[in-house]
Structure formats: structure tokens, C-alpha cells
Design an enzyme around this catalytic site. Structure first.
Site, PDB file in Angstrom:
ATOM      1  N   ASP A   2      40.933  47.529  37.505  1.00  0.00           N
ATOM      2  CA  ASP A   2      41.825  48.481  38.172  1.00  0.00           C
ATOM      3  C   ASP A   2      42.245  47.908  39.519  1.00  0.00           C
ATOM      4  O   ASP A   2      41.958  46.750  39.838  1.00  0.00           O
ATOM      5  CB  ASP A   2      41.174  49.862  38.302  1.00  0.00           C
ATOM      6  CG  ASP A   2      40.011  49.884  39.273  1.00  0.00           C
ATOM      7  OD1 ASP A   2      39.434  48.809  39.542  1.00  0.00           O
ATOM      8  OD2 ASP A   2      39.662  50.968  39.770  1.00  0.00           O
ATOM      9  N   ASP A  20      41.378  48.067  42.611  1.00  0.00           N
ATOM     10  CA  ASP A  20      40.430  47.456  43.544  1.00  0.00           C
ATOM     11  C   ASP A  20      39.310  46.730  42.820  1.00  0.00           C
ATOM     12  O   ASP A  20      38.342  46.298  43.444  1.00  0.00           O
ATOM     13  CB  ASP A  20      39.869  48.484  44.528  1.00  0.00           C
ATOM     14  CG  ASP A  20      38.963  49.510  43.878  1.00  0.00           C
ATOM     15  OD1 ASP A  20      39.097  49.748  42.666  1.00  0.00           O
ATOM     16  OD2 ASP A  20      38.120  50.095  44.591  1.00  0.00           O
ATOM     17  N   SER A  68      42.045  52.668  44.806  1.00  0.00           N
ATOM     18  CA  SER A  68      41.488  52.335  43.499  1.00  0.00           C
ATOM     19  C   SER A  68      42.549  52.365  42.401  1.00  0.00           C
ATOM     20  O   SER A  68      43.498  51.595  42.426  1.00  0.00           O
ATOM     21  CB  SER A  68      40.327  53.281  43.190  1.00  0.00           C
ATOM     22  OG  SER A  68      39.615  52.880  42.059  1.00  0.00           O
ATOM     23  N   ASP A  95      36.851  47.477  40.804  1.00  0.00           N
ATOM     24  CA  ASP A  95      35.459  47.919  40.699  1.00  0.00           C
ATOM     25  C   ASP A  95      35.159  48.528  39.335  1.00  0.00           C
ATOM     26  O   ASP A  95      34.045  48.980  39.091  1.00  0.00           O
ATOM     27  CB  ASP A  95      35.095  48.889  41.823  1.00  0.00           C
ATOM     28  CG  ASP A  95      35.823  50.228  41.740  1.00  0.00           C
ATOM     29  OD1 ASP A  95      36.774  50.351  40.940  1.00  0.00           O
ATOM     30  OD2 ASP A  95      35.446  51.149  42.490  1.00  0.00           O
TER      31      ASP A  95
END
Length: 451
Positions: free
Chosen positions: A246, A248, A107, A250
Site C-alpha cells: 500500500d 506506505d 497509508s 506497511d
């Protein structure tokens, strides 16, 4: 019994240190494959298929290969999506009727960290009992399937294109983004190819930044956790709006033309207000223990119930399901809209915000008129391991004194870290000086009682 490997968002750590090692990840793939193969959802005689996506960390190649080998050894077929946002893996797993989805990502963390998280066939995070079953298989020896029972692997054709079309489908057909200049910061992460296309194909003039991953620069001075780069780009390009994702994709942060940053708390309020217009009513919304009190007060003024979940999008999702509501968010920018997607999606959330602005004809600042976030002061206090802070009369007295002084015009939140002997002291007040003063008083009491 507590889980040994799985945390609130999968398994995560520093690459090369347990458990993020190639041998462990191979065994993890095998264990997950055995659980899937034994699932009642797998038809007799059929072979489970999982989708693997990843972000742009250099370690993703190694971990992808290890997972693929583990699944194959368990007799599970694999589809490889390549770089793909976490919510993209969730969507594709559901849309392609696969047995599970796996994301290789840490992440918003730096490149030297990585992690593994799983999605069930319906695009949701795995239930606790499934994670427990995988951990149980990790304790068993790896027994490779016979040659005629090994799983196969293949690339998923046009994985990015499929997800792009899904994202666009969540934006009202009556609207487009023509005439808008948008800066899109992809954090050199999983959305670096996908996000600019989504907004461009909806008509926006897109200025992409953070779209040159090299395996080492993910989240490095760019993205939702480093929004200064976005603020500078919005101002330099005289853009209407900036959107930062960010690593990833999400979560998101949004910046307006004046360079003002809007966090997940504020965006939740904007989306609830928009949903009241489109649906006539919103029964309730979910935030977290850290959600700014001003947002809770503003929502209650609109007749919207507000529930605070524990910190973590997993817990926001649990509360949304429990109450049968649609909208929830964390201040960090994780936004859930369950009528659009089963998980937090930075691109979809950005489109929801843009749709709200289009529908209202107003700016973000105008939509948030009258909602002024309370200043927050957070102090992390290191304690002796095992210190009994809950049983301290002096700490309790300091907390009680602060709460009495704030008397409905602020709040106190004390949380112990789950990974280190640290107590997090957060005070929120209408005046910044009050927040600082009360937080420091409580922190001093904690230090005196626990060090």
C-alpha cells in the site's frame, strides 16, 4: 480524558481541513519537540534528533516543511529521509539511535488525505502517555527557541540504501530468489524505489508496477487495496507470484501464478506453519475480531493458540507483547513478526512468505490445502445518532437466533463505527447463503430499532 487529535494510527484527515493544515502541523512539530526535549532519555546538554519520512503525496512537501520548522523552533534537530516506507522510518530511527521518527502518510487512503504518525526511539508507536503529553503542549503558546538554540535540518544520506540492506538481512542467507519472476506493485507510494531493488538484489526477475508517483496517483487503482492491477500483471507476464504494497508499504497482498489472491489471514497461517518447521513449535498467534474463523480452526488443529485483538495493528501488537508471541496479522495485510521488526512491514512480510515457500518447496495453494476461508457477509447499517442499539431486545434476539443456527459453524460480529453512526454487521458461515441470510436478518432488526 480521551485524546483530541491522536487516533489509533496517529493524526489523519483531509489536507487543508483541520487538523491537517500547515499551521497545525507546525505546532504539532513544536509540541512533539518540547516533549522530546524534556524526556529523561535525552542526555543533559545534548539536542534531540528526529527522522522525518514521507510517502509520495503532493502535500508531503508542505507538511514536511511545517514539521521541520516546528521541531527547529523547539530546539530539535531533524534528519530528512524523503520518500520512505513507514517501517523504514521505524527501522532507521532505532538503528541510528534517534530520539523519534515521524511519518507523513495516510497509508492506503487517496492522495487528498494525509497524516502524521510517530515512532519512539525503539521503533515502536508512541505510548499513550507520550501522545497525551504532546496534546497538552499543543494547547500552549509557541515560544521559539533563541537563535543559538534552534534545531538544524539535514538530509540523511542513503536512507533508502540502509533500509534496503535491512530488509535483505531478514531473508535467510541460505536462500535466494533466482529463477523467480515477481510482479511488485508499489501503489505509486513510498516504496516505489525501494521494493523493486530489494527483490532484484536477492536474485528475482522483477516486474515493477505502481512505480511512477506524480503526487496524485498514490493508491489509485493500484496497490494492496486495489489488487486487480496486480492480478492482471501476474497473468500477463506469466509471473510466479505478485506482491502488492500500500501507499506506505506497511501491508501487503499476494497473488499466485493462477491469479488467486491471498490475504493477511491466510499469510499468517503460512508463516505459522513455516515457523513450526524452523522452531519446532509456535505457542500462539494473534489475529483480530475480523480474522476468518477457518484460520483460527486451522491453527488450533496445529496446536497453536489463537487470540483475537481489536481491529488495528496497534492492538495486534499489544496482544503479541502481552503473550510474548511473535506472529500476528490482520486480514487487510498488516503482518507482524516481532523477531524481525518492531512494526508491520510489507516488504519484510513478503520475504518471510517467500522464505516459507522456498523452505517447503510448495506453493501457497499447497501450503493452505485444507484451509478454506468461510464466506463473510458485511452490512453497514446507518443509525440515528445516539441510537441505543445495545439495549434493543429485538436486535439481541436476531443475534441470538443467528448464533444458535450457526452453532459453532460460523459466528456473528457486531461493531459500531468509531467515526460515524454506523453499525457494522458481519456474519461468517460455512455456506455463503447462510452468511447472507443471517446478516440481512440482523441488519433489518437494526434498521427497525434504530432509524
Amino acid at each position: 480524558m480521551g485524546r483530541r487529535y491522536f487516533g489509533t494510527d496517529g493524526i489523519r484527515g483531509t489536507v487543508g481541513d483541520a487538523p491537517i493544515t500547515p499551521d497545525f502541523v507546525l505546532r504539532l512539530g513544536y509540541a512533539a519537540g518540547k516533549v522530546l526535549a524534556g524526556s529523561a532519555d535525552v542526555a543533559a546538554g545534548s539536542r534531540p534528533t528526529v527522522l522525518i519520512g514521507k510517502d509520495t503525496r503532493v502535500s508531503g512537501y508542505m507538511l514536511e516543511a511545517a514539521l521541520e520548522a516546528g521541531f527547529s523552533a523547539a530546539g530539535v534537530d531533524v534528519m530528512l529521509a524523503g520518500p520512505m516506507p513507514t517501517p523504514g522510518v521505524a527501522y532507521l530511527t532505532r538503528a541510528l539511535r534517534l530520539s523519534a521518527g515521524v511519518v507523513i502518510s495516510a497509508s492506503h487512503n487517496p492522495y487528498h488525505d494525509n497524516g502524521i504518525k510517530f515512532f519512539s526511539a525503539d521503533g515502536n508507536k508512541l505510548p499513550d502517555d507520550t501522545e497525551a503529553a504532546i496534546e497538552a503542549w499543543l494547547e500552549k503558546p509557541l515560544e521559539c527557541a533563541a537563535s543559538d538554540g534552534l534545531g538544524k535540518a539535514r538530509r540523511l544520506d542513503d536512507a533508502a540504501g540502509r533500509y534496503i540492506e535491512f530488509c535483505k538481512s531478514t531473508f535467510p542467507a541460505a536462500f535466494n530468489l533466482r529463477g523467480l519472476k515477481l510482479v511488485i506493485d508499489c501503489a505509486h507510494g513510498a516504496a516505489y524505489q525501494i521494493a523493486p531493488h530489494v527483490f532484484h538484489e536477492l536474485g528475482a526477475d522483477v516486474i515493477p508496477i505502481g512505480v511512477a508517483p506524480n503526487g496524485f496517483n498514490i493508491n489509485d487503482g493500484v496497490g494492496a487495496t486495489a489488487p486487480d492491477a496486480l492480478v492482471r500483471a501476474v497473468r500477463a507476464n506469466h509471473a510466479d507470484l505478485g506482491i502488492a504494497l500500500d501507499g506506505d508499504a506497511d501491508r501487503l497482498q499476494v497473488v499466485d501464478a493462477a491469479g488467486r489472491l491471498y490475504n493477511g489471514d491466510e499469510l499468517l497461517y503460512v508463516l505459522v506453519k513455516d515457523r513450526i518447521v524452523t522452531d519446532g513449535k509456535v505457542e500462539g498467534a494473534v489475529g483480530t475480531l475480523m480474522t476468518n474463523l477457518a484460520v483460527e480452526v486451522a491453527l488450533q488443529r496445529e496446536g497453536v493458540k489463537f487470540v483475537r485483538a481489536a481491529v488495528g495493528d496497534r492492538y495486534v501488537l499489544e496482544q503479541l507483547r502481552e503473550h510474548g508471541w511473535q506472529l500476528g496479522a490482520e486480514g487487510s495485510g498488516h503482518i507482524l513478526s516481532l523477531d524481525r521488526h518492531s512494526t508491520g512491514d510489507g516488504i519484510v512480510s513478503a520475504l518471510l512468505v517467500l522464505a516459507a515457500l522456498k523452505r517447503s518447496g510448495r506453493t501457497l495453494a499447497q501450503m493452505l490445502d485444507g484451509v478454506t476461508l468461510f464466506p463473510q457477509k458485511l452490512i453497514n447499517v446507518r443509525m440515528k445518532p445516539g441510537a441505543d442499539w445495545k439495549g434493543s431486545a429485538s436486535i439481541r434476539a436476531a443475534i441470538d437466533a443467528a448464533e444458535a443456527a450457526l452453532a459453532g459453524s460460523g459466528r456473528v460480529l457486531i461493531r459500531a463505527s468509531g467515526t460515524e453512526p454506523v453499525l457494522r454487521v458481519m456474519v461468517e458461515a460455512q455456506q455463503a447463503a447462510d452468511a447472507v441470510r443471517h446478516a440481512e436478518t440482523i441488519a433489518d432488526a437494526v434498521r427497525a430499532a434504530t432509524t
